[in-house]
Motif scaffolding. Sequence first.
Motif, PDB file in Angstrom:
ATOM      1  N   ARG A  72      58.521  33.000 103.166  1.00 56.98           N
ATOM      2  CA  ARG A  72      58.431  32.449 104.514  1.00 56.98           C
ATOM      3  C   ARG A  72      58.499  33.566 105.549  1.00 56.98           C
ATOM      4  NH1 ARG A  72      59.616  26.707 104.957  1.00 56.98           N
ATOM      5  NH2 ARG A  72      60.662  25.929 103.070  1.00 56.98           N
ATOM      6  N   PRO A  75      58.893  32.859 111.809  1.00 53.81           N
ATOM      7  CA  PRO A  75      58.579  31.575 112.458  1.00 53.81           C
ATOM      8  C   PRO A  75      58.645  30.389 111.493  1.00 53.81           C
ATOM      9  CG  PRO A  75      57.045  33.265 113.177  1.00 53.81           C
ATOM     10  CD  PRO A  75      57.832  33.857 112.048  1.00 53.81           C
ATOM     11  N   GLN A  76      58.256  30.605 110.248  1.00 48.57           N
ATOM     12  CA  GLN A  76      58.344  29.512 109.271  1.00 48.57           C
ATOM     13  C   GLN A  76      59.798  29.152 108.971  1.00 48.57           C
ATOM     14  OE1 GLN A  76      55.913  31.344 106.209  1.00 48.57           O
ATOM     15  NE2 GLN A  76      54.189  29.975 106.659  1.00 48.57           N
ATOM     16  N   GLU A  79      61.038  27.051 111.847  1.00 51.05           N
ATOM     17  CA  GLU A  79      60.598  25.661 111.713  1.00 51.05           C
ATOM     18  C   GLU A  79      61.432  24.916 110.678  1.00 51.05           C
ATOM     19  OE1 GLU A  79      58.772  22.215 110.149  1.00 51.05           O
ATOM     20  OE2 GLU A  79      58.878  24.090 109.005  1.00 51.05           O
ATOM     21  N   ALA A  80      61.683  25.562 109.546  1.00 48.60           N
ATOM     22  CA  ALA A  80      62.434  24.907 108.472  1.00 48.60           C
ATOM     23  C   ALA A  80      63.873  24.619 108.892  1.00 48.60           C
ATOM     24  CB  ALA A  80      62.415  25.773 107.216  1.00 48.60           C
ATOM     25  N   THR A  82      65.086  24.399 111.947  1.00 48.11           N
ATOM     26  CA  THR A  82      65.073  23.410 113.025  1.00 48.11           C
ATOM     27  C   THR A  82      64.919  21.999 112.458  1.00 48.11           C
ATOM     28  OG1 THR A  82      64.125  25.020 114.570  1.00 48.11           O
ATOM     29  CG2 THR A  82      63.909  22.681 115.147  1.00 48.11           C
ATOM     30  N   ARG A  83      64.062  21.859 111.474  1.00 46.04           N
ATOM     31  CA  ARG A  83      63.878  20.555 110.842  1.00 46.04           C
ATOM     32  C   ARG A  83      65.169  20.075 110.189  1.00 46.04           C
ATOM     33  NH1 ARG A  83      60.065  21.949 107.886  1.00 46.04           N
ATOM     34  NH2 ARG A  83      61.067  22.084 105.840  1.00 46.04           N
TER      35      ARG A  83
END
Length: 442
Positions: A72, A75-76, A79-80, A82-83
């Motif tokens: 990852r 930025p990935q 995103e992960a 944050t999810r």
Amino acid sequence: MRRRLPVAAAAIAGLAAAMLSASAEPGPSAPPRSSAWLARLPDGEVKRKFILDCTGCHQLDEKIARPGGASRTEPQWVEAVTRMLGYAGATTSFPVMAADRDAMATAGWLSRHLTGGAVPDVEVPLTAPAEVREYMLPMAGDLPHDVVVEPAGDVVITGMFSHRLFRLNPESGALAEIAIPVEGANPRAIDRDASGRTWVVLGQPERLAMVEAGTRWRSWDVGMYPHSLAVAPDGKVWFNGHFTREPELIGYVDPARDTVVTYQVPPHPTMAKGPAGPIPYEIRAAPDGRIWLGELQGNRLVSLDPRSGRFRTYTMPTPHSGPRRFDVDAKGVLWIPAYAANLLVRLDAATGKFTEIPLPTKDALPYVARVDPRDGAVWLGTAAADVLLRYRPAAGRFDVYRLPSRGALVRHLAVDPKSGAVWLAYGASPGIPARIARVTPR
């Protein structure tokens, strides 16, 4: 209500169990253990806090670190994380992550340490032989949360996502379903009382339930989402409020009087005001009648003397160590898996003295401890190393038993006092197809 699973499903479960018992260790093509990925992260407080926040439901493994085979990017990772904060962050309805978990800081730290390149597996010593047999549950996406051994040797399993109980015959592999007459039952913890009745925590319905002879049910509204239960010597069944913090609550059901009583736990000095909180976790009853509570994020043990109503608190010696599913032995000594610190911790209740015992394999993440009633040995289920550990207090040493599946996050275990077999519930979400295991030391 109790009904048999369809013949085809029972046959498949039995066949799978036979096939899985053939090997005590995954083959050379198996992916690295979760502990190998955790070993890439630098030890210290940041790592312990990450383990507490981000590995309790599922493992950090190849699927998480390298989805599709590629590491990852930062930025990935943002995103992960944050999810996940949206699922289980401090202000959600399932607030198991600490209030200071920050997506940007977490992503930067992970992207620095989980870069490309080979990930060598962590060497796991094999110090003790055993027969290991795994049994598949009928729904691959179920979560077998807890297990309890019945006097005849059958094992009852909580299917947390299927909202059912299952009774397993260990020799044939046949499963019988025990339906729970509560909508969306969400069964978690399970135990038996001295009268042979089975008690179950029903999480989302906020109830404790009791079943006799597999058919006669009673349940009590406890007014909170309970995590665990403990059957006390006097027959009362204690529970804890998983997400309570102001006030933090424990209580008991008295089936003889059909009553529910609650107590306010002394507030955590820094987490009572929230958001999130200390996360009440395990609850156990000691032989002397005291009730013990652990706080996963709060890093405390709390005792209550029901006779006087007095509480006492004990702070774990290593910050953010994550006391998880502990046990109390016949002498009243607590054996605590320090999940994030990779330690077995002994607490002498008489003196308040803690003793930290390092584990024989790195980043194993000890999740649950249960004392063998026959000899006082302490069995430890791990969440990242695919091993079961046995600690012998008199000798001061560990035995290591490898498990045949990668991804064997052991959420709960029970010792059969007659045979000495140890039953494990593999409970990751998401994780490998749902199964439990029996380990029989040779």
